[in-house]
Design an enzyme around this catalytic site. Structure first.
Site, short mmCIF file in Angstrom:
data_model
loop_
_atom_site.label_atom_id
_atom_site.label_comp_id
_atom_site.label_asym_id
_atom_site.label_seq_id
_atom_site.Cartn_x
_atom_site.Cartn_y
_atom_site.Cartn_z
N GLY A 1 0.82 -1.21 0.00
CA GLY A 1 0.00 0.00 0.00
C GLY A 1 0.85 1.25 0.00
O GLY A 1 0.56 2.21 -0.73
N GLU A 2 1.91 1.25 0.80
CA GLU A 2 2.80 2.40 0.85
C GLU A 2 3.58 2.54 -0.46
O GLU A 2 3.89 3.66 -0.89
CB GLU A 2 3.77 2.26 2.03
CG GLU A 2 3.10 2.43 3.39
CD GLU A 2 2.31 1.22 3.82
OE1 GLU A 2 1.48 1.36 4.75
OE2 GLU A 2 2.49 0.12 3.22
N PHE A 3 3.90 1.42 -1.08
CA PHE A 3 4.56 1.48 -2.39
C PHE A 3 3.72 2.26 -3.39
O PHE A 3 4.24 3.07 -4.17
CB PHE A 3 4.83 0.07 -2.93
CG PHE A 3 5.20 0.06 -4.39
CD1 PHE A 3 6.48 0.40 -4.80
CD2 PHE A 3 4.25 -0.26 -5.36
CE1 PHE A 3 6.81 0.42 -6.15
CE2 PHE A 3 4.57 -0.26 -6.70
CZ PHE A 3 5.85 0.09 -7.11
N GLY B 1 4.34 5.77 -2.86
CA GLY B 1 5.67 6.20 -3.28
C GLY B 1 5.89 6.12 -4.78
O GLY B 1 6.74 6.84 -5.33
#
Length: 411
Positions: free
Chosen positions: A60-62, A65
């Site tokens: 999810g954070e990827f 980013g």
């Protein structure tokens, strides 16, 4: 406090080593970190180009980013991108991502590991996404005068940073060069503890999802199925979601396109047996008079973001179970969005759209039916569509705001 911090990490590390004997995910977590410094050294020791290190906890954070990575790579193609993950669920899915030059696991946070990592990689810039705040890495970066950004970060008053006893954790934040936060609440919280190097940029996922939606092409089967009829698109559907939806499908003439979260024969057969209307699977739709069917079951992956264009309404699954799935893809098409009422509060966009009147959490079928019938009023329906569309447009541009800062470091 540093002793306690290090002790907790040691206990976590021991726990993963034990769990690795029994669980595949824990095993991947442990084995993926073996020889990580050797691999980093083999790649970076002879490198003379600038390096941007982007660290994400998981998948999810990827996705938050990713827009920044791709913007940097587009403007500065000679710059090397180092992408690290904490969790196997991010690394395993994105280990072949072609916009990063090196992809690996983040070694455990310790003073020695942080120093060794930075001495090998020698990053020009480090970017930690959302909730990633590691004491030793942040401290080492600051000591080496390497800018460290936090992007798409979000803060809440109950977090340790803002407690009277949270001095150690506030110290971690003060090692960061700049924070690009998602909302005004986060900005005010940072300023309340003396951190002024911060700005509201928003969530970079909006830029990513909007770009995907705008690039997406037609799906002829879905277009033929919809014809000129009102359609409900159900994305990432779990059995708990389908249980709520089934009476609505059986009692109304509206069409449904349903994309299960997990495409299994068991679930699809169960859906078909529960329906009292004609249904067809996408893989079996060729040559059939699709206008005569009321439900289209998507038995493949990769097309959900393009399917929402065929709906007047969307229902996003997951909130009755493990957590609400991505609602931004549907929001980009400016349609009212429904989802379960149990696990959505941690998703800012879900809360925002409920408050604005573009999304609706539903307790059960009775609640879903009442809110759906409310939207049958043309004025209410158009207002919900407009609210959702404007919400996405207002939140575009986070990537460019961050890039404006990065250009001063990478030029």
């Amino acid at each position: 406090m540093i002793i306690l911090y290090n002790l907790v990490l040691l206990v976590m590390r021991a726990g993963y080593n034990i769990a690795a004997l029994f669980h595949n995910k824990a095993r991947a977590f442990v084995t993926g970190r073996k020889d990580v410094f050797t691999k980093l050294g083999d790649y970076f020791r002879q490198n003379h180009a600038k390096v941007v290190w982007v660290h994400c906890a998981s998948l999810g954070e990827f996705e938050q980013g990713r827009p920044l990575i791709e913007s940097i790579k587009k403007e500065y193609p000679q710059t090397k991108i180092l992408l690290t993950f904490f969790s196997p669920s991010g690394y395993e899915v994105r280990k072949n991502y072609d916009q990063a030059d090196f992809i690996g696991y983040l070694p455990w946070d310790s003073a020695a590991n942080a120093e060794r990592f930075i001495s090998i990689v020698k990053p020009t810039l480090a970017v930690f996404v959302k909730y990633e705040f590691w004491h030793h890495y942040a401290k080492a970066l600051k000591q080496h005068q390497i800018p460290l950004l936090s992007v798409s970060s979000i803060f809440r008053e109950e977090q340790m940073f803002f407690k009277p006893y949270g001095g150690f954790y506030r110290g971690i934040l003060k090692n960061f060069s700049y924070f690009f936060v998602q909302n005004e609440t986060s900005l005010h919280l940072l300023k309340s503890i003396g951190i002024d190097a911060c700005a509201v940029a928003g969530d970079t996922r909006f830029d990513r999802v909007y770009a995907i939606v705008k690039q997406g092409g037609e799906i002829p089967v879905a277009r033929q199925f919809k014809s000129d009829q009102k359609t409900f698109v159900v994305g990432s559907c779990w059995p708990e979601d389908f249980e709520v939806l089934t009476p609505l499908i059986n009692e109304n003439r509206i069409k449904f396109i349903i994309a299960p979260h997990e495409i299994t024969e068991t679930f699809m057969a169960a859906m078909e047996s529960s329906l009292q209307v004609k249904s067809v699977r996408f893989s079996q739709a060729a040559g059939k008079p699709l206008e005569d069917y009321q439900v289209l079951i998507i038995d493949n992956i990769g097309m959900l973001s393009r399917l929402y264009r065929y709906g007047e309404f969307a229902f996003i699954g997951g909130a009755y179970g493990k957590g609400l799935h991505n609602i931004l893809e549907a929001a980009c098409y400016g349609v009212p969005i429904f989802f379960g009422n149990k696990d959505y509060e941690k998703y800012q966009e879900a809360v925002d759209l409920i408050n604005r009147g573009g999304a609706f959490e539903v307790r059960d079928y009775t609640d879903l039916k009442a809110k759906y019938e409310m939207l049958n009023s043309p004025e209410t329906f158009l207002l919900a569509c407009e609210v959702t569309r404007l919400y996405v447009e207002e939140n575009l541009g986070a990537t460019e705001k961050i890039m404006h800062y990065c250009r001063t470091l990478l030029a």
